[in-house]
Design an enzyme around this catalytic site. Structure first.
Site, PDB file in Angstrom:
ATOM      1  N   GLY A  91       0.877  -1.157   0.000  1.00  0.00           N
ATOM      2  CA  GLY A  91       0.000   0.000   0.000  1.00  0.00           C
ATOM      3  C   GLY A  91       0.909   1.200   0.000  1.00  0.00           C
ATOM      4  N   CYS A  92       0.454   2.376  -0.400  1.00  0.00           N
ATOM      5  CA  CYS A  92       1.410   3.447  -0.591  1.00  0.00           C
ATOM      6  C   CYS A  92       0.784   4.827  -0.613  1.00  0.00           C
ATOM      7  CB  CYS A  92       2.122   3.270  -1.930  1.00  0.00           C
ATOM      8  SG  CYS A  92       2.977   1.727  -2.086  1.00  0.00           S
ATOM      9  N   ALA A  93       1.686   5.825  -0.625  1.00  0.00           N
ATOM     10  CA  ALA A  93       1.292   7.213  -0.838  1.00  0.00           C
ATOM     11  C   ALA A  93       1.948   7.701  -2.119  1.00  0.00           C
ATOM     12  CB  ALA A  93       1.769   8.063   0.326  1.00  0.00           C
TER      13      ALA A  93
END
Lengths: 361, 500
Positions: free
Chosen positions: A12-14
């Protein structure tokens, strides 16, 4: 440097991106502020940036950023580069040496030219560069080219993005387009090459998501000679874009439609030209469809593009203010650097947001 | 003296109401009436279960004939029976349906992935799930033209494609091998489902013309019923080179099955044997195949895809590559579990390859050569369930063809006596009193139900995989894992072992 153990990058990430469409320079600390707001979306196992317009004095040359495990592999890669390319300049990438990270590799950059003698009518300069990059990444164990475009560069590593930014002294760079990534991997060890952005030539991608169709996307680009050496799903997006836009010369909008096409039910009710175009696109480029949750920001020297999967399973917000276009996982990241944008919106699933540079750089 | 004895024991219990329906229903002549009660000739029973299914008193049971052979893993009961049969008759042993030997079923050694946490699964009841599939030759890339207003137009001329709303199609089964009602059922179901049926090599009965857009007509070595009208009354044309159940073997429809109607459809005299030679006598090599493909394309003005069906044999990958290079738009690979109306048992049980292996090798080979787009791959031969369909597509098939599964939906119990023409379920027979047992409307509904049920299950699994369109599964071997397979198998199938 540790090689990846798993062939799939689950994270998951930004993500965040800024472009000034008039080509005005933006300092590296601006994007750093934006990405650091989304600290909670990363876990310290990967951060990175892509910056465009940062090497104006060397803009004619391919800028290779390479990470090496040790001096030995660096020497053999350099010998290979000497043989295949014209070396204009070679230097270490400036870093804050006192900052310590897990498995920090040797980081070096090279400005290179393609010897015209190596080209044939069938092999373009870009094909040649791609083959060199693929070759180093595949055959030189312990070396990895993580940036290979002109007048642009990728900076990435294992750490929170704001720390990676300080490590690379990004506040010293100015560019008209920046993208950034903070990573939350669930299964890869701290391998610097596994951080985002992924780049090939001047294409770069930051990606939040997991590609459920990865197996076929990878096999598809492999039939065209690409080698996904990193074994992570994001890399395949770069290969798909390079294939469709550079090699097949598809219009960008059409290529984006191949990555996240409308549903058949929508296509069936379109007017004739569009219906025929998109039907053929899905028939021919079905293996390029990116299935699974994602939001990505794709950049090259002329544009910045945001795209989500067809049913928008990952967050994505865009905003505009004067000559600036912003894209991010969260609105908060945009508001941090642009408190009062002219417009903020959340695009529909599969609907690309394209911001083009309006001047020649 | 005849050394053979019955395979099955038929018992009629005291519940029997002496309605004598079993006598009528059994086309193999097991039952007769001795004036007071039902008489049974066990020798004739094939275990097709027609009697048991129709008995209003549920009075009939069918058992394996309870003679115990001295246990022997080399000289099995089947071997002993076959030897005795051959000693009795001096003939080769014929059989129907697909290979029933305990070779490994690789479908059952592959596991499907699913999403958890990092990747949301998709609910097929709430989100669109796309199964649409196109069969035909694809260009390597597309070209577009922009006009001044920004309008985009496709300039590449596409080759003809067959549009399917499900990746399941019906396998070739000839009129002659199966009854007209089976053809009508499959044609109706194909239309209802948005898919295609395949005539097999026996020509196209006139009754099927209303369904021609959902029909693939076949050209096999007997060339039965082939003329210009035939070639133009279809969605696509298939050249049948081989069949999984009998690779390298032709066909033989005995004269007694060549009725007036079949004679008209096959364009041969009634009552004569319909022989399909082992090879096509105008195809002795790959360049001859190319000529036939292009002759058909010329005859149909390049408006229809031309497919080629081959049996899965040892060198299938190289053969498939040649077939694709010869111009085939669709290549159907039929594995050794594929069904047949009649085949020498020794061939059915010992020749060919499992479709799982053949499919994996062909898809990989075509990709390696960069020609995968030139032809669609249809996999067939022993596809039993939606899970098999899904695994086949993940290995690389564009679509799968089902024959046996569709016939089971119509009542087939795999008694393997198709070649006798006595099928009690009205499937592989031409006897009017038997064929009328198959109601076209009801049959079409049953087959449609089967495929619709599979579609639902496929969508369910796609959702679990976090995928909302079938093309993202096609060739996506990353979502399969092998269990209980050694390294060589894993390598051939191109999948990782469970746990990696």
């Amino acid at each position: 440097m540790i090689e990846p153990l798993f062939s799939k990058d689950i994270s998951g990430c930004a993500i965040v991106g800024i472009i000034n469409t008039k080509g005005k320079p933006i300092k590296g600390d601006v994007i750093t502020e934006a990405i650091s707001v989304m600290h909670e979306r990363s876990n310290g196992l990967g951060g990175g940036f892509a910056a465009y317009g940062i090497y104006p004095e060397y803009k004619e040359y391919y800028a290779f950023h390479i990470m090496f495990l040790d001096e030995g592999i660096k020497e053999s890669v350099e010998a290979y580069l000497q043989e295949k390319m014209v070396l204009v300049k070679s230097e270490d990438i400036p870093i804050r040496k006192k900052m310590s990270f897990l498995n920090t590799p040797i980081l070096w950059r090279y400005f290179l030219e393609v010897p015209q003698s190596k080209l044939t009518p069938k092999i373009t300069e870009e094909d040649y560069v791609v083959s060199i990059v693929m070759n180093i990444n595949k055959r030189f164990k312990g070396a990895f080219v993580f940036s290979s475009g002109k007048n642009m560069g990728v900076f990435k590593g294992v750490g929170y993005p704001e720390d990676i930014s300080r490590f690379y002294r990004l506040e010293e760079y100015e560019g008209y387009l920046w993208t950034a990534h903070g990573r939350f991997p669930t299964n890869t060890p701290g391998w610097w090459g596994g951080a985002h952005p992924f780049a090939l030539l001047d294409w770069s991608v930051v990606h939040n998501g997991e590609i459920s169709s990865y197996g076929i996307n990878k096999r598809y680009v492999e039939t065209f000679g690409y080698e996904c050496s990193l074994l992570t799903d994001t890399e395949v997006i770069v290969c798909l874009l390079d294939l469709m836009i550079r090699r097949h010369r598809l219009p960008i909008d059409i290529a984006l439609n191949a990555l996240a096409p409308p549903f058949w039910s929508e296509i069936d009710s379109m007017e004739k030209n569009m219906r025929e175009a998109l039907t053929a696109l899905r028939i021919v480029y079905g293996s390029a469809l990116l299935n699974g949750p994602f939001s990505i920001i794709i950049a090259n020297s002329e544009s910045m593009i945001g795209l989500t999967d067809r049913i928008m399973l990952r967050p994505f917000v865009a905003a505009k203010k004067d000559d600036f276009v912003y894209m991010a996982s969260e609105e908060a990241a945009i508001r941090e650097i642009c408190p009062e944008p002219d417009a903020v919106w959340s695009p529909k699933g599969g609907e690309p947001v394209v911001a083009r540079l309006e001047v020649q750089i | 003296m005849n050394f053979s004895y019955p395979e099955f024991l038929v018992k009629v219990s005291e519940n029997c109401i002496k309605c004598r329906r079993c006598i009528k229903e059994c086309s193999f002549g097991v039952f007769s009436w001795d004036g007071e009660k039902i008489k049974i000739n066990h020798e004739k029973c094939v275990a097709c279960h027609r009697c048991a299914a129709c008995c209003p008193a549920s009075a009939i049971t069918i058992l394996k004939y309870p003679v115990s052979f001295k246990e022997n893993h080399l000289w099995t009961e089947e071997i002993l029976r076959d030897i005795k049969k051959q000693a009795d008759t001096g003939g080769k042993i014929l059989t129907g349906c697909g290979n029933d030997k305990p070779y490994p079923v690789l479908w059952d050694k592959m596991l499907i992935d699913a999403c958890q946490v990092t990747n949301p699964s998709i609910d097929p009841l709430r989100e669109p799930m796309e199964l649409r599939t196109y069969l035909g030759k694809k260009p390597e890339k597309l070209e577009f033209w922009h006009d001044k207003s920004g309008e985009i137009k496709l300039t590449t001329v596409m080759e003809p494609q067959i549009k399917l709303e499900t990746p399941v199609i019906f396998a070739g089964m000839s009129y002659g091998a199966v009854s007209l009602n089976v053809h009508l059922i499959l044609a109706r179901a194909a239309k209802e489902l948005g898919t295609i049926m395949n005539t097999g090599e026996g020509g196209l009965p006139q009754e099927l013309l209303p369904y021609k857009d959902h029909i693939v007509v076949q050209i096999a070595s007997g060339r039965f019923g082939v003329n210009l009208e035939y070639l133009n009354s279809c969605a696509a044309i298939e050249i049948k080179i081989g069949q999984g159940a009998k690779p390298g073997i032709g066909g033989h429809l005995p004269g007694e099955k060549v009725t007036e109607e079949i004679s008209r459809t096959r364009m041969i005299p009634a009552g004569t044997d319909a022989i399909s030679p082992a090879p096509h006598h105008d195809i002795y090599s790959i360049e001859d195949l190319r000529q036939l493909i292009y002759a058909i394309k010329e005859a149909t003005r390049y408006r229809k895809p031309v497919g080629v069906k081959i049996a899965a044999v040892h060198n299938v990958a190289a053969i498939a590559s040649g077939v694709v290079r010869a111009g085939a738009d669709i290549i159907t690979i039929d594995g050794f579990r594929g069904g047949t109306g009649a085949s020498p048992k020794v061939i059915r049980d010992h020749a060919g390859l499992p479709i799982e292996i053949a499919l994996a090798r062909v898809d990989e080979q075509l990709r390696k050569e960069g020609i995968r787009h030139l032809a669609s791959i249809v996999a067939s031969g022993g596809i039993r369930s939606s899970a098999d369909v899904l695994k086949a597509i993940a290995l690389g098939a564009d679509a799968v063809a089902i024959g046996t599964a569709a016939l089971i939906a119509l009542g087939c119990h795999l008694c393997q006596k198709c070649y006798t023409g006595l099928c009690a379920w009205g499937i592989t027979t031409q006897k009017p009193e038997l064929t009328r047992r198959l109601n076209v409307e009801e049959g079409a509904l049953r087959v449609t139900n089967l495929v619709k049920a599979w579609n639902l299950e496929i969508k369910e699994i796609l959702g679990a995989l976090g995928i909302n369109s079938i093309e993202s599964l096609r060739g996506n071997r990353e979502r399969l894992r092998g269990i209980d397979l050694d390294e060589v198998y894993l390598d051939v199938l191109g999948i990782k072992p469970a746990g990696r």
